[in-house]
Enzyme design. Sequence first.
Site, mmCIF file in Angstrom:
data_model
loop_
_atom_site.group_PDB
_atom_site.id
_atom_site.type_symbol
_atom_site.label_atom_id
_atom_site.label_comp_id
_atom_site.label_asym_id
_atom_site.label_seq_id
_atom_site.Cartn_x
_atom_site.Cartn_y
_atom_site.Cartn_z
ATOM 1 N N ASP A 32 0.856 -1.190 0.000
ATOM 2 C CA ASP A 32 0.000 0.000 0.000
ATOM 3 C C ASP A 32 0.899 1.251 0.000
ATOM 4 O O ASP A 32 1.885 1.309 0.736
ATOM 5 C CB ASP A 32 -0.891 -0.019 1.252
ATOM 6 C CG ASP A 32 -2.026 0.973 1.186
ATOM 7 O OD1 ASP A 32 -3.183 0.551 1.246
ATOM 8 O OD2 ASP A 32 -1.762 2.181 1.085
ATOM 9 N N ASN A 88 -13.016 -2.998 2.905
ATOM 10 C CA ASN A 88 -14.071 -1.979 2.980
ATOM 11 C C ASN A 88 -14.980 -2.054 1.757
ATOM 12 O O ASN A 88 -14.495 -2.228 0.635
ATOM 13 C CB ASN A 88 -13.436 -0.581 3.045
ATOM 14 C CG ASN A 88 -12.539 -0.406 4.259
ATOM 15 O OD1 ASN A 88 -12.854 -0.905 5.332
ATOM 16 N ND2 ASN A 88 -11.424 0.278 4.092
ATOM 17 N N GLN A 95 -14.416 2.840 1.954
ATOM 18 C CA GLN A 95 -13.785 2.436 0.691
ATOM 19 C C GLN A 95 -13.470 3.677 -0.133
ATOM 20 O O GLN A 95 -14.316 4.562 -0.294
ATOM 21 C CB GLN A 95 -14.715 1.497 -0.106
ATOM 22 C CG GLN A 95 -14.037 0.894 -1.338
ATOM 23 C CD GLN A 95 -14.912 -0.116 -2.082
ATOM 24 O OE1 GLN A 95 -16.102 -0.267 -1.774
ATOM 25 N NE2 GLN A 95 -14.326 -0.787 -3.059
ATOM 26 N N HIS A 101 -10.450 -5.103 -2.796
ATOM 27 C CA HIS A 101 -9.102 -5.385 -2.286
ATOM 28 C C HIS A 101 -9.189 -5.771 -0.815
ATOM 29 O O HIS A 101 -10.103 -5.360 -0.108
ATOM 30 C CB HIS A 101 -8.151 -4.197 -2.475
ATOM 31 C CG HIS A 101 -8.694 -2.904 -1.953
ATOM 32 N ND1 HIS A 101 -9.595 -2.148 -2.656
ATOM 33 C CD2 HIS A 101 -8.471 -2.248 -0.799
ATOM 34 C CE1 HIS A 101 -9.907 -1.072 -1.961
ATOM 35 N NE2 HIS A 101 -9.249 -1.112 -0.817
ATOM 36 N N HIS A 103 -7.036 -5.639 2.716
ATOM 37 C CA HIS A 103 -5.897 -5.051 3.432
ATOM 38 C C HIS A 103 -5.306 -6.069 4.399
ATOM 39 O O HIS A 103 -6.051 -6.756 5.115
ATOM 40 C CB HIS A 103 -6.353 -3.871 4.294
ATOM 41 C CG HIS A 103 -6.859 -2.687 3.557
ATOM 42 N ND1 HIS A 103 -6.080 -1.597 3.285
ATOM 43 C CD2 HIS A 103 -8.081 -2.395 3.046
ATOM 44 C CE1 HIS A 103 -6.800 -0.682 2.651
ATOM 45 N NE2 HIS A 103 -8.025 -1.141 2.484
HETATM 46 P P1 AMP Z 1 -9.826 1.549 0.766
HETATM 47 O O1 AMP Z 1 -9.981 2.817 1.581
HETATM 48 O O2 AMP Z 1 -10.189 0.307 1.500
HETATM 49 O O3 AMP Z 1 -10.514 1.682 -0.567
HETATM 50 O O4 AMP Z 1 -8.271 1.408 0.530
HETATM 51 C C1 AMP Z 1 -7.600 1.926 -0.547
HETATM 52 C C2 AMP Z 1 -6.133 1.768 -0.250
HETATM 53 O O5 AMP Z 1 -5.418 1.847 -1.464
HETATM 54 C C3 AMP Z 1 -5.554 2.847 0.669
HETATM 55 O O6 AMP Z 1 -4.945 2.220 1.800
HETATM 56 C C4 AMP Z 1 -4.542 3.572 -0.207
HETATM 57 O O7 AMP Z 1 -3.415 3.974 0.508
HETATM 58 C C5 AMP Z 1 -4.211 2.520 -1.247
HETATM 59 N N1 AMP Z 1 -3.786 3.009 -2.544
HETATM 60 C C6 AMP Z 1 -4.376 3.962 -3.298
HETATM 61 N N2 AMP Z 1 -3.718 4.126 -4.467
HETATM 62 C C7 AMP Z 1 -2.713 3.233 -4.458
HETATM 63 C C8 AMP Z 1 -1.663 2.903 -5.377
HETATM 64 N N3 AMP Z 1 -1.520 3.535 -6.532
HETATM 65 N N4 AMP Z 1 -0.787 1.927 -5.046
HETATM 66 C C9 AMP Z 1 -0.906 1.284 -3.851
HETATM 67 N N5 AMP Z 1 -1.868 1.543 -2.941
HETATM 68 C C10 AMP Z 1 -2.749 2.507 -3.232
#
Ligand code: AMP
Length: 135
Positions: A32, A88, A95, A101, A103
């Site tokens: 992440d 999420n 989300q 995805h 975590h």
């Molecule tokens: P969510 O809030 O569950 O949708 O989580 C999205 C996650 O994606 C967050 O923890 C972000 O830090 C991560 N994220 C967003 N863009 C990228 C990216 N380009 N590469 C890796 N992680 C990302």
Amino acid sequence: MSQENCIFCKIAAGEIPSATLYEDEEFRVILDVGPAAKGHMLVLPKEHYADILEMPEELTAKAFVVAKRMAQKMEQVLECDGINILQNNHEAAGQTVFHFHIHLIPRKKNDKIGLGWKPGTLSDADKAELLEKLR
Ligand code: AMP
Ligand code: ZN
């Protein structure tokens, strides 16, 4: 199928570079970019599904098997004291990227990462209603 303008589709397909920890035909596991803790990783299916509600059951099961295997590696290598595995669905649940995805967040004792909630109470009325509606 991938979805245009979905960053995780592009990352999962390898069209955008990522710090990839694991890859197979159906999944990519990446670090992440905004980690809650050092080693925070994400399990991404290569096919686009917005959230768990859209995911086929078989692919959902496989995604959690990948998460479990990565958790075992995480525990061995990072020597963490605990691991949160969470996911999420929809904006109201936090989300921000609308491609399913999972975590994995490595935890240390007293690390102060705020994922908790204040426990409420389960009233008899709520319990009866929920048993009636959800069972
Ligand atoms: P969510 O809030 O569950 O949708 O989580 C999205 C996650 O994606 C967050 O923890 C972000 O830090 C991560 N994220 C967003 N863009 C990228 C990216 N380009 N590469 C890796 N992680 C990302
Ligand atoms: Zn996508």
